[in-house]
Design a protein around this motif. Structure first.
Motif, PDB file in Angstrom:
ATOM      1  N   GLU A  12      33.641  41.558  27.023  1.00 42.13           N
ATOM      2  CA  GLU A  12      34.554  42.362  27.856  1.00 42.13           C
ATOM      3  C   GLU A  12      35.720  42.895  27.022  1.00 42.13           C
ATOM      4  OE1 GLU A  12      35.615  39.515  30.693  1.00 42.13           O
ATOM      5  OE2 GLU A  12      33.720  39.644  31.774  1.00 42.13           O
ATOM      6  N   GLU A  51      35.866  34.859  36.362  1.00 42.72           N
ATOM      7  CA  GLU A  51      36.882  35.926  36.494  1.00 42.72           C
ATOM      8  C   GLU A  51      38.248  35.254  36.671  1.00 42.72           C
ATOM      9  OE1 GLU A  51      35.753  38.300  39.752  1.00 42.72           O
ATOM     10  OE2 GLU A  51      33.926  38.987  38.772  1.00 42.72           O
ATOM     11  N   TYR A  70      54.209  44.521  31.045  1.00 41.70           N
ATOM     12  CA  TYR A  70      52.885  44.177  31.578  1.00 41.70           C
ATOM     13  C   TYR A  70      53.021  43.721  33.022  1.00 41.70           C
ATOM     14  CZ  TYR A  70      48.148  42.352  31.303  1.00 41.70           C
ATOM     15  OH  TYR A  70      46.817  42.126  31.472  1.00 41.70           O
ATOM     16  N   HIS A  71      52.221  44.307  33.894  1.00 43.89           N
ATOM     17  CA  HIS A  71      52.328  43.977  35.314  1.00 43.89           C
ATOM     18  C   HIS A  71      51.514  42.705  35.550  1.00 43.89           C
ATOM     19  CE1 HIS A  71      51.982  45.357  39.753  1.00 43.89           C
ATOM     20  NE2 HIS A  71      52.530  44.166  39.605  1.00 43.89           N
ATOM     21  N   GLY A 120      48.586  46.262  34.179  1.00 43.92           N
ATOM     22  CA  GLY A 120      48.372  44.827  34.015  1.00 43.92           C
ATOM     23  C   GLY A 120      46.886  44.603  33.803  1.00 43.92           C
ATOM     24  N   ASP A 121      46.285  43.680  34.535  1.00 46.03           N
ATOM     25  CA  ASP A 121      44.844  43.470  34.388  1.00 46.03           C
ATOM     26  C   ASP A 121      44.047  44.451  35.209  1.00 46.03           C
ATOM     27  OD1 ASP A 121      45.294  41.472  32.779  1.00 46.03           O
ATOM     28  OD2 ASP A 121      44.272  39.904  33.918  1.00 46.03           O
ATOM     29  N   VAL A 122      44.681  45.082  36.195  1.00 43.72           N
ATOM     30  CA  VAL A 122      43.918  45.808  37.219  1.00 43.72           C
ATOM     31  C   VAL A 122      43.794  47.271  36.789  1.00 43.72           C
ATOM     32  CG1 VAL A 122      44.032  46.534  39.619  1.00 43.72           C
ATOM     33  CG2 VAL A 122      44.694  44.223  39.000  1.00 43.72           C
ATOM     34  N   GLU A 165      40.008  44.000  38.865  1.00 46.44           N
ATOM     35  CA  GLU A 165      40.451  43.377  37.615  1.00 46.44           C
ATOM     36  C   GLU A 165      39.468  43.783  36.517  1.00 46.44           C
ATOM     37  OE1 GLU A 165      39.258  40.351  36.006  1.00 46.44           O
ATOM     38  OE2 GLU A 165      40.993  40.177  34.690  1.00 46.44           O
ATOM     39  N   TRP A 166      39.926  43.740  35.227  1.00 45.00           N
ATOM     40  CA  TRP A 166      39.161  44.370  34.137  1.00 45.00           C
ATOM     41  C   TRP A 166      37.727  43.847  34.060  1.00 45.00           C
ATOM     42  CZ3 TRP A 166      38.671  48.422  31.391  1.00 45.00           C
ATOM     43  CH2 TRP A 166      38.013  48.383  30.172  1.00 45.00           C
ATOM     44  N   SER A 167      37.556  42.512  34.134  1.00 41.08           N
ATOM     45  CA  SER A 167      36.178  41.999  33.946  1.00 41.08           C
ATOM     46  C   SER A 167      35.326  42.400  35.153  1.00 41.08           C
ATOM     47  CB  SER A 167      36.203  40.478  33.811  1.00 41.08           C
ATOM     48  OG  SER A 167      37.028  39.924  34.786  1.00 41.08           O
ATOM     49  N   ALA A 168      35.886  42.394  36.349  1.00 40.53           N
ATOM     50  CA  ALA A 168      35.099  42.816  37.519  1.00 40.53           C
ATOM     51  C   ALA A 168      34.787  44.305  37.404  1.00 40.53           C
ATOM     52  CB  ALA A 168      35.890  42.538  38.793  1.00 40.53           C
ATOM     53  N   LEU A 207      34.321  46.061  34.700  1.00 37.56           N
ATOM     54  CA  LEU A 207      33.208  46.272  33.749  1.00 37.56           C
ATOM     55  C   LEU A 207      31.885  45.872  34.395  1.00 37.56           C
ATOM     56  CD1 LEU A 207      34.505  45.216  30.226  1.00 37.56           C
ATOM     57  CD2 LEU A 207      33.992  47.485  31.091  1.00 37.56           C
TER      58      LEU A 207
END
Lengths: 302, 107, 457, 183
Positions: free
Chosen positions: A197, A270, B45-46, C162-164, C437-440, C442
């Motif tokens: 990832e 996750e 960073y959020h 952020g991650d999203v 979120e990033w991994s979801a 992808l």
């Protein structure tokens, strides 16, 4: 404890790391290749250090060192045998927790230091994972220390001479195992350096000695954590026939193999679901585990 | 050789090994700089889990009291058990409140 | 807890494959990757395989990748049977030099996402508050052309809050310009299907109809390629989710189906070319491995945990977006080019349909389709008389590829190629990634099985 | 630990701790400042261990690393230019704060030097963990229980402030009182 024990701890660290590397080949089913592994290690260490132009002054290059120091300090607290109890503090279990706690800033420093977008994302995902595994790890240590009436790892091993703690407190053992996999950022919790990832994530920028130290630190962490699991839950060096140190080695290799095998069977977790799961399920269960530990201590261990 | 000496000798040994390894590599191989001209991605960073972090700090303080309890509980008997029971229920209330207020979800 | 200790015959060295593992598998070069333990992290790679003529759109990606590789690792160029991409000198399907290179995406490997906070006033914090009322900076990131588990040549431009994922856009860099009378395979991920469509279109342009013997053979070849394509995709999904049981199951099935399967660059597929494309697959063995795989995919708790309820596409939405292929069928929209083909009716074909339309339904549907494709191929190879595949002369030839219908038409001196549903699928994937979120995100992107080749106008 | 050993550990780490604490304010990058503070508190934990109070030292190592990392990500969230690219100066109205700092240092030094600390030398194996345990469970049991309530108030307060809308998601628009705000 002779004056050679610090060298003993370093020897256990290096030997354990090599043993874990072999275990990984066994669990992954690839043919053992000691020649290739040696060649890979020597070529890696001979490369120059590499630093992305986006790096943050010292954070990038200090992170592997801090990671290795945290790993070896955690390993030092593990009581391997009656004669070689490692760093035998009264509050040795808290030193174990304290040393593991320094893995968090180390990985965040690597993630923030490399400066690439995916590295920074990897660093912050590791913070979220720390919030998930930190509390169960600390509370289960309390649950295990209560029957022993002391925070010294060798006392906890002594109290298990009759029956291992894993049988007495299965709930604590069940909470402890995922937490130790997460501490070593091994799959299924390899979120900071998720290869597929984040393309290497927090450790993507490392080459040469840095990469070798990070690789070594992760394996030493696994040895330390498996050793402590054997000491706290599987009655350490107690065992019928074999000498104590051999029992401890067998149990540690067993736990490490279980961890690596489980990592290959589960998909990567996750971050947001893991965090929610940890705080909604693992922490309340950890509180229950401490209550059970108290009851058991009153009933049996007086 | 007491435990504290052992601890600091090991720490000194580790620091020495690491510094000498880095010095050797830096001297023999030097450093390469890659990805030139790129700007580092250091945003504000959020972070989405700040509410859980607040709960974590409160819980971390709790551990400061749980460890001494674990060390002496065996010799004190039921009274200490009741005390820690109260302590844990209070913490359980904290988590329940956080859960109800949606602090555990990814904001 | 039975720990199955298996000894694989040969040593596994960590390796990286350009453009990606799927392309090499589809072009029948699976054996070249046998000795590698594929990793997505270039820093850990010891061997890097690349096709001899690398598509020039990937040149920048390869340059960026070379900088990430360790110093002592050189890129090992291997000649593939069907060279990948535009710089093709001897592909007899296409003859002359490539058309003018299309606009180059700026796809360097990791975009320099400098937060836009650089210029504003030092103490004041300006910007639009995000969902929870915080004013934050975002990261711009172009998940580059060579992001390993995803197909090589697909660039995802993402704004991360952020991650999203806040915004995302997907670009397919690779392209083959159809020029001149010689048909050229526009998508290296489905070479057999396109060559069969071209043969059909050339036959229709000439007024005749393809011989019955070859019709069964070409049907078997297309179905076998569909099974191999779905398996290669499932394996890349397994690598993205780091789910090794799925990876090993796909590798076992592929080994059975890929036995001596090779893609030879002939312009009009004669029987020997089709036999080479079909190869000598061990179909019964492939069938058992595939049924285990389908059981694994449907029952795997890990897949369910990661993919269920992600990016749900309702039936209405699928039809309004104009989606085709497995993505549409997974959300219940029964659109399949094979239903009205007499040959498939003869073999007793009924399309598999999903209902939920989420990422898990797409994965399960592709696994079931791969199993059905192997059955169809086996029956096609055993069938004898063939009903006349009535095609209107001069009309467009259509074949159902692994990602949707592919149609080719030779009209007034040029080829008219359409891969329906490819562009809508990219837009649907980009919209589905937002808010995850990033991994979801992808995992959702992978569930659409996008092709990095843009076809047609 | 022997006096020489303690001195060998105490003085260098005290010096390093002061240097890192100083650099916390000199560096412009938020992340570096937070992690330097973490390093300073970590070394303080080591000094506690060197001075034979192991339990408190390990507790500091354990808790400080977790909390300082959380402080770092709050600093990165709320301070402009967290990467320190613009070289922002972190210190404000230097003269008065320097004066206050000097005064406080002198006062603390006076306290440290002038009071006569008990001469009782605590051996390495003094049961400090059990001593604290009996203390908390016995004499100062009230403070222990009151601490539990304080932790609960901290949790409730933190969540209340962080999740402005609470579980109904009624966002309090910036600047307006919550009472009459719509959703």
């Amino acid at each position: 404890m002779s004056t050679l024990t610090p060298l003993g701890v370093l020897a256990v660290a290096l030997g354990g790391a090599g043993c874990v590397a072999v275990l990984e080949c066994v669990v992954a089913g690839t043919r053992l290749a000691p020649a290739t592994m040696a060649r890979l290690a020597s070529t890696t260490v001979r490369q120059p250090l590499r630093r992305p132009a986006t790096y943050d002054s010292w954070l990038f290059h200090l992170a592997p060192g801090l990671l290795l120091i945290a790993a070896v300090m955690a390993l030092a607290t593990v009581p391997w045998a009656p004669g070689f109890r490692g760093v035998d503090f009264q509050a040795g279990v808290i030193l174990f927790g304290g040393a593991l706690a320094y893995v968090t800033p180390a990985v965040f420093m690597a993630g923030w230091g490399v400066g690439t977008p995916l590295g920074v994302v990897g660093g912050f995902r590791w913070l979220a994972l720390m919030l998930a595994y930190a509390m169960p790890l600390a509370m289960v240590v309390t649950a295990v220390a209560a029957p022993a009436g002391s925070l010294r790892p060798s006392d906890i091993v002594e109290v298990q001479h009759a029956v291992p703690m894993a049988l007495v407190q299965p709930l604590a053992f069940a909470l402890w195992l995922p937490a130790i996999v997460a501490v070593c950022f091994l799959p299924p919790f390899d979120l900071p350096q998720a290869d597929s990832e984040l393309g290497g994530g927090a450790f993507a920028g490392y080459r040469g000695l840095d990469a070798a130290i990070v690789w070594l630190a992760q394996r030493v962490l696994l040895v330390a954590v498996s050793g402590m699991t054997a000491a706290l839950f599987l009655s350490g060096w107690h065992g019928p026939l074999l000498p104590p140190a051999i029992w401890m080695a067998v149990k540690t290799v067993g736990v490490a193999t279980l961890v690596l095998w489980a990592g290959r069977r589960l998909p990567r977790m996750e971050v947001d679901r893991t965090l929610a799961l940890a705080w909604k399920v693992a922490n309340p269960l950890a509180i229950v585990a401490i209550v059970i530990a108290g009851a058991l201590t009153l009933a049996f261990y007086r | 050789m007491t435990a504290v000496e052992f601890f600091f000798v090991l720490l000194a040994l580790l620091l020495g090994l690491l510094l000498s390894a880095y010095a050797l590599v830096l001297w023999r191989r030097g450093v390469e700089v890659t990805r030139r001209g790129e700007q580092p991605a250091w945003p504000r960073y959020h972070v989405r889990f700040y509410t859980v972090a607040l709960l974590f700090i409160a819980f971390d303080m709790e551990m400061a009291y749980m460890y001494p309890w674990a060390a002496v509980f065996r010799d004190l008997g039921f009274f200490a058990y009741a005390e820690i029971g109260f302590f844990l229920t209070v913490l359980g209330l904290g988590i329940a409140y956080g859960w109800r207020e949606g602090a555990l979800e990814w904001s | 807890m039975v720990l199955r200790l298996r000894r694989s015959r040969h040593e596994r060295v960590p390796g990286f494959v350009i453009p990606d593992e799927q392309t090499w598998t589809l072009l029948g070069a699976e054996s070249a990757m046998a000795g590698l333990q594929l990793t997505a992290n270039p820093a850990a790679a010891r061997v890097v395989l690349a096709p001899d003529p690398i598509p020039d759109e990937l040149a920048e990606g390869v340059a960026a990748l070379r900088e990430l590789l360790p110093d002592d690792v050189a890129i090992d160029y291997r000649a593939l049977p069907v060279p990948v991409g535009t710089r093709v000198r001897d592909l007899r399907v296409g003859t002359e030099a490539p058309a003018a290179g299309m606009e180059h995406g700026h796809g360097e490997h990791d975009g320099h996402g400098d937060g836009d906070g650089g210029h504003h006033d030092m103490m004041a914090i300006v910007g639009d508050p995000s969902a929870d009322g915080l004013i934050m900076e975002s990261i711009q990131l172009s998940h580059g052309p060579l992001a390993a588990p995803l197909p090589g040549g697909l660039v995802v431009d993402v704004t991360l809050d952020g991650d999203v994922v806040a915004e995302s856009a997907i670009r397919a860099l690779l392209r083959v310009e159809p020029a001149g009378p010689e048909p050229r395979v526009p998508d290296a991920l489905t070479p057999v299907a396109w060559t069969v469509v071209f043969a059909e279109a050339v036959a229709r342009a000439g007024g005749g109809s393809t011989g019955s013997e070859r019709a069964w053979l070409s049907l078997a070849a297309v179905e076998l390629e569909r099974a191999v394509s779905h398996l290669a995709w499932l394996r890349s999904l397994g690598r993205l989710l780091d789910l090794h049981p799925l990876i090993e199951a796909c590798t076992r099935s592929l080994a059975a189906l890929q036995a001596s399967r090779a893609i030879l660059p002939y312009d009009t597929p004669h029987d020997d070319w089709l036999e080479a494309a079909v190869g000598a697959p061990d179909l019964p063995d492939g069938r058992d491995a595939l049924s285990d795989l389908v059981k694994l995919v449907t029952r795997s708790r890990g897949l369910r945990w990661r993919l269920r309820g992600r990016a749900v596409l309702t039936k209405a939405e699928a039809s309004s977006r104009g989606l085709c292929g497995p993505v549409a069928r997974a959300s219940g929209r029964a659109v399949d080019g094979r239903t009205d083909d007499p040959r498939y009716a003869r073999l007793g074909f009924d399309p598999a349909l999903g209902t939920q339309g989420d990422a898990l339904a797409r994965a399960i549907l592709r696994a079931e389709e791969a199993l059905a494709a192997v059955d169809l191929a086996r029956r096609a190879l055993e069938a004898d008389a063939c009903p006349d595949a009535g095609g209107v002369p001069g009309g467009a030839a259509v074949t159902e590829g692994p990602r949707g219908p592919l149609s080719a038409r030779w009209t007034d001196g040029r080829w008219l190629l359409v891969a329906a549903g490819a562009e809508p699928a990219r837009r649907a994937a980009a919209d589905a990634m937002v808010g995850l979120e990033w991994s979801a995100a992808l995992a959702v992107l992978a569930s659409f099985d996008l092709s990095p080749w843009s076809v047609g106008a | 630990m022997s006096d020489l050993g303690t001195a060998l550990v105490f003085w260098p780490s005290a010096a390093i701790m002061l240097v890192t604490a100083l650099y916390v304010f000199i560096t412009s990058s938020m992340a570096r400042a937070g992690l330097l503070l973490l390093a300073a508190l970590g070394i303080e934990g080591l000094i506690f261990v060197a001075l034979a109070s192991e339990f408190l030292g390990f507790l500091q190592l354990l808790m400080m690393s977790g909390e300082m990392v959380i402080m770092v990500f709050f600093m990165v969230m709320f301070m402009p230019d967290p990467g320190g690219l613009m070289g922002m100066d972190m210190t404000h109205d230097k003269r008065r704060s320097a004066a206050v700092a000097a005064a406080v240092t002198v006062a603390l030094a006076a306290v440290a030097v002038l009071t006569d600390w008990p001469a009782r030398v605590v051996g390495d194996d003094a049961p400090d963990v059990r001593a604290i345990g009996f203390e908390v469970m016995g004499r100062s049991m009230v403070t222990f229980l009151f601490a539990a309530m304080t932790i609960l108030f901290a949790m409730v307060g933190g969540v209340l402030l962080a999740k402005a809308g609470g579980r109904y998601g009624i966002g309090a628009p910036l600047g307006e009182a919550r009472g009459e705000a719509g959703d």
